[in-house]
Design an enzyme around this catalytic site. Structure first.
Site, PDB file in Angstrom:
ATOM      1  N   GLY A  28       0.808  -1.222   0.000  1.00 34.40           N
ATOM      2  CA  GLY A  28       0.000   0.000   0.000  1.00 34.40           C
ATOM      3  C   GLY A  28       0.839   1.269   0.000  1.00 34.40           C
ATOM      4  O   GLY A  28       2.034   1.235  -0.251  1.00 34.40           O
ATOM      5  N   GLU A  32       3.796   5.617  -8.299  1.00 38.96           N
ATOM      6  CA  GLU A  32       3.886   5.240  -9.723  1.00 38.96           C
ATOM      7  C   GLU A  32       4.565   3.881  -9.926  1.00 38.96           C
ATOM      8  O   GLU A  32       4.275   3.196 -10.898  1.00 38.96           O
ATOM      9  CB  GLU A  32       4.648   6.305 -10.519  1.00 38.96           C
ATOM     10  CG  GLU A  32       3.805   7.274 -11.308  1.00 38.96           C
ATOM     11  CD  GLU A  32       2.662   6.656 -12.124  1.00 38.96           C
ATOM     12  OE1 GLU A  32       2.928   5.773 -12.961  1.00 38.96           O
ATOM     13  OE2 GLU A  32       1.513   7.061 -11.929  1.00 38.96           O
ATOM     14  N   HIS A  34       4.266   1.158  -8.046  1.00 41.46           N
ATOM     15  CA  HIS A  34       3.205   0.154  -7.908  1.00 41.46           C
ATOM     16  C   HIS A  34       2.266   0.198  -9.113  1.00 41.46           C
ATOM     17  O   HIS A  34       1.866  -0.842  -9.645  1.00 41.46           O
ATOM     18  CB  HIS A  34       2.359   0.431  -6.667  1.00 41.46           C
ATOM     19  CG  HIS A  34       3.105   0.392  -5.368  1.00 41.46           C
ATOM     20  ND1 HIS A  34       3.305   1.511  -4.596  1.00 41.46           N
ATOM     21  CD2 HIS A  34       3.679  -0.630  -4.697  1.00 41.46           C
ATOM     22  CE1 HIS A  34       3.969   1.170  -3.498  1.00 41.46           C
ATOM     23  NE2 HIS A  34       4.210  -0.111  -3.532  1.00 41.46           N
ATOM     24  N   GLY A 144       8.785  -5.655  -8.465  1.00 41.65           N
ATOM     25  CA  GLY A 144       9.636  -4.580  -8.976  1.00 41.65           C
ATOM     26  C   GLY A 144      11.115  -4.911  -8.855  1.00 41.65           C
ATOM     27  O   GLY A 144      11.550  -5.508  -7.862  1.00 41.65           O
ATOM     28  N   GLN A 145      11.877  -4.476  -9.847  1.00 43.21           N
ATOM     29  CA  GLN A 145      13.335  -4.613  -9.813  1.00 43.21           C
ATOM     30  C   GLN A 145      13.933  -3.785  -8.673  1.00 43.21           C
ATOM     31  O   GLN A 145      15.029  -4.062  -8.193  1.00 43.21           O
ATOM     32  CB  GLN A 145      13.914  -4.170 -11.164  1.00 43.21           C
ATOM     33  CG  GLN A 145      15.414  -4.221 -11.274  1.00 43.21           C
ATOM     34  CD  GLN A 145      15.985  -5.616 -11.073  1.00 43.21           C
ATOM     35  OE1 GLN A 145      15.371  -6.619 -11.432  1.00 43.21           O
ATOM     36  NE2 GLN A 145      17.168  -5.682 -10.478  1.00 43.21           N
ATOM     37  N   LYS A 146      13.202  -2.767  -8.232  1.00 41.95           N
ATOM     38  CA  LYS A 146      13.633  -1.942  -7.093  1.00 41.95           C
ATOM     39  C   LYS A 146      14.065  -2.815  -5.914  1.00 41.95           C
ATOM     40  O   LYS A 146      15.028  -2.524  -5.226  1.00 41.95           O
ATOM     41  CB  LYS A 146      12.460  -1.036  -6.699  1.00 41.95           C
ATOM     42  CG  LYS A 146      12.462  -0.495  -5.299  1.00 41.95           C
ATOM     43  CD  LYS A 146      13.340   0.704  -5.206  1.00 41.95           C
ATOM     44  CE  LYS A 146      13.435   1.328  -3.837  1.00 41.95           C
ATOM     45  NZ  LYS A 146      12.671   0.790  -2.766  1.00 41.95           N
ATOM     46  N   SER A 182       9.466   5.092  -3.625  1.00 43.41           N
ATOM     47  CA  SER A 182       9.286   4.189  -2.488  1.00 43.41           C
ATOM     48  C   SER A 182       8.265   4.813  -1.552  1.00 43.41           C
ATOM     49  O   SER A 182       8.225   6.035  -1.406  1.00 43.41           O
ATOM     50  CB  SER A 182      10.622   4.018  -1.755  1.00 43.41           C
ATOM     51  OG  SER A 182      10.399   3.489  -0.458  1.00 43.41           O
ATOM     52  N   SER A 183       7.459   3.963  -0.923  1.00 45.54           N
ATOM     53  CA  SER A 183       6.507   4.493   0.065  1.00 45.54           C
ATOM     54  C   SER A 183       7.258   5.221   1.172  1.00 45.54           C
ATOM     55  O   SER A 183       6.753   6.168   1.762  1.00 45.54           O
ATOM     56  CB  SER A 183       5.686   3.347   0.657  1.00 45.54           C
ATOM     57  OG  SER A 183       5.075   2.610  -0.373  1.00 45.54           O
TER      58      SER A 183
HETATM   59  P1  AMP Z   1       5.977  -2.531  -1.540  1.00 46.12           P
HETATM   60  O1  AMP Z   1       4.618  -1.947  -1.420  1.00 46.12           O
HETATM   61  O2  AMP Z   1       7.086  -1.578  -1.200  1.00 46.12           O
HETATM   62  O3  AMP Z   1       6.115  -3.868  -0.846  1.00 46.12           O
HETATM   63  O4  AMP Z   1       6.183  -2.839  -3.085  1.00 46.12           O
HETATM   64  C1  AMP Z   1       5.276  -3.648  -3.790  1.00 46.12           C
HETATM   65  C2  AMP Z   1       5.878  -4.004  -5.115  1.00 46.12           C
HETATM   66  O5  AMP Z   1       6.157  -2.817  -5.847  1.00 46.12           O
HETATM   67  C3  AMP Z   1       7.218  -4.747  -4.974  1.00 46.12           C
HETATM   68  O6  AMP Z   1       7.294  -5.768  -5.957  1.00 46.12           O
HETATM   69  C4  AMP Z   1       8.222  -3.666  -5.240  1.00 46.12           C
HETATM   70  O7  AMP Z   1       9.447  -4.149  -5.754  1.00 46.12           O
HETATM   71  C5  AMP Z   1       7.497  -2.826  -6.268  1.00 46.12           C
HETATM   72  N1  AMP Z   1       8.053  -1.471  -6.304  1.00 46.12           N
HETATM   73  C6  AMP Z   1       8.267  -0.653  -5.242  1.00 46.12           C
HETATM   74  N2  AMP Z   1       8.836   0.499  -5.640  1.00 46.12           N
HETATM   75  C7  AMP Z   1       8.991   0.409  -6.984  1.00 46.12           C
HETATM   76  C8  AMP Z   1       9.528   1.276  -7.978  1.00 46.12           C
HETATM   77  N3  AMP Z   1      10.026   2.477  -7.682  1.00 46.12           N
HETATM   78  N4  AMP Z   1       9.508   0.855  -9.260  1.00 46.12           N
HETATM   79  C9  AMP Z   1       9.020  -0.373  -9.579  1.00 46.12           C
HETATM   80  N5  AMP Z   1       8.499  -1.231  -8.685  1.00 46.12           N
HETATM   81  C10 AMP Z   1       8.484  -0.854  -7.406  1.00 46.12           C
END
Ligand code: AMP
Length: 277
Positions: A28, A32, A34, A144-146, A182-183
């Site tokens: 959550g 962009e 996500h 995400g590759q992040k 990033s969140s």
């Molecule tokens: P999170 O909510 O941080 O657990 O992220 C959920 C998914 O979104 C994960 O697969 C992350 O790798 C991906 N994600 C987070 N930030 C980015 C980003 N800046 N670009 C691409 N994917 C992202």
């Protein structure tokens, strides 16, 4: 778009979906990055399911679980126009009912980097992702590759547990100055937001050094360390120049390589990476 919470609701929603289903797992506070995953799933699959769950088991005792940013109303507003079928927002009680005692662990790949810096983190990640896979039964899942090591670990788990799911890794979406979205960027204000650019600068400098012909991994690590050390508001946790598949530190860069780092900007811990080769 159906928003469901319990397993019964999720199962009913899933049963109504014919054809390929894509799953986008998130915690959550969407940005962009996500949304790019959701758009990709929408383009690939007949139906898309997004999960929103701040998974307590992947946070260490001294980490930011209670402070992790949350805004479900805003998240649903961002998802609505994308036309997904269902958003699953399980509670901690749905995922980990009283007496819960089963865990999924990937071994070698989870030891270095984020695994070393955050003991127990990947055990929480793989357990929750396995549970999401079991409940949603997607054909494809988008990451995400992040979070490069997370992507590698999830791919390994999927292979090892024979999930019939294709793991799709999507490129890192960045702010205009290079900061990976990033969140946790919400925590960065003023000088800290400016200082946070050092991750992208350091990765870019190492990549440039590589492109000029340098192949000694230690030199590339040193380029990143020097750049981070020059930013007074940044505190390096690790920098790495590792084999892309095994995540083992390299001496000489030959094949596909992952440059990655974790850096504290004030109290905010940021990670980022580039792929070489
Ligand atoms: P999170 O909510 O941080 O657990 O992220 C959920 C998914 O979104 C994960 O697969 C992350 O790798 C991906 N994600 C987070 N930030 C980015 C980003 N800046 N670009 C691409 N994917 C992202």
């Amino acid at each position: 778009m159906r928003t469901v919470t319990t397993l019964d609701e999720l199962h009913a929603a899933r049963l109504s979906l014919d054809g390929t289903v894509g799953l986008v797992p998130t915690m959550g506070y969407l940005h962009e990055g996500h949304l790019s995953l959701i758009r990709r799933a929408k383009a690939d699959c007949a139906h898309t399911v997004v999960s929103i769950f701040v998974n307590p088991t992947q946070f260490g005792a001294n980490e930011d679980l209670s402070k992790y940013p949350r805004d479900l109303e805003r998240d649903l507003e961002l998802i609505e126009p994308l036309g997904v079928e269902a958003v699953w927002t399980p509670t901690a009680e749905v995922m980990y009912p009283n007496g819960y005692q089963t865990w999924v662990e990937v071994e070698a790949l989870t030891r270095p980097l984020e695994g070393a810096a955050r003991p127990g983190h990947f055990r929480g990640v793989t357990t929750v992702v396995a549970k999401l896979f079991n409940a949603v039964q997607p054909h494809k899942a988008y990451f995400g590759q992040k979070d490069a090591q997370q992507a590698a670990v999830v791919r390994q788990m999927t292979r090892d547990l024979s999930y019939p799911i294709e793991i799709v890794i999507c490129p890192t979406v960045r702010e205009t100055d290079g900061l990976a979205m990033s969140s946790r960027n919400k925590y960065l204000e003023g000088e800290n937001r400016r200082a946070a650019r050092v991750l992208y600068r350091a990765l870019s400098a190492a990549k440039e050094t590589y492109e000029k012909g340098e192949r000694k991994a230690e030199t590339l690590r040193q380029v990143m360390k020097d750049m981070i050390a020059a930013e007074p508001l940044a505190q390096m946790q690790y920098v790495s120049c590792a084999d892309y598949d095994t995540l083992e530190e390299l001496e000489i860069v030959a094949g596909k390589t992952l440059l990655s780092m974790a850096v504290f900007i004030g109290k905010t811990r940021l990670i980022d990476n580039f792929v070489l080769g």
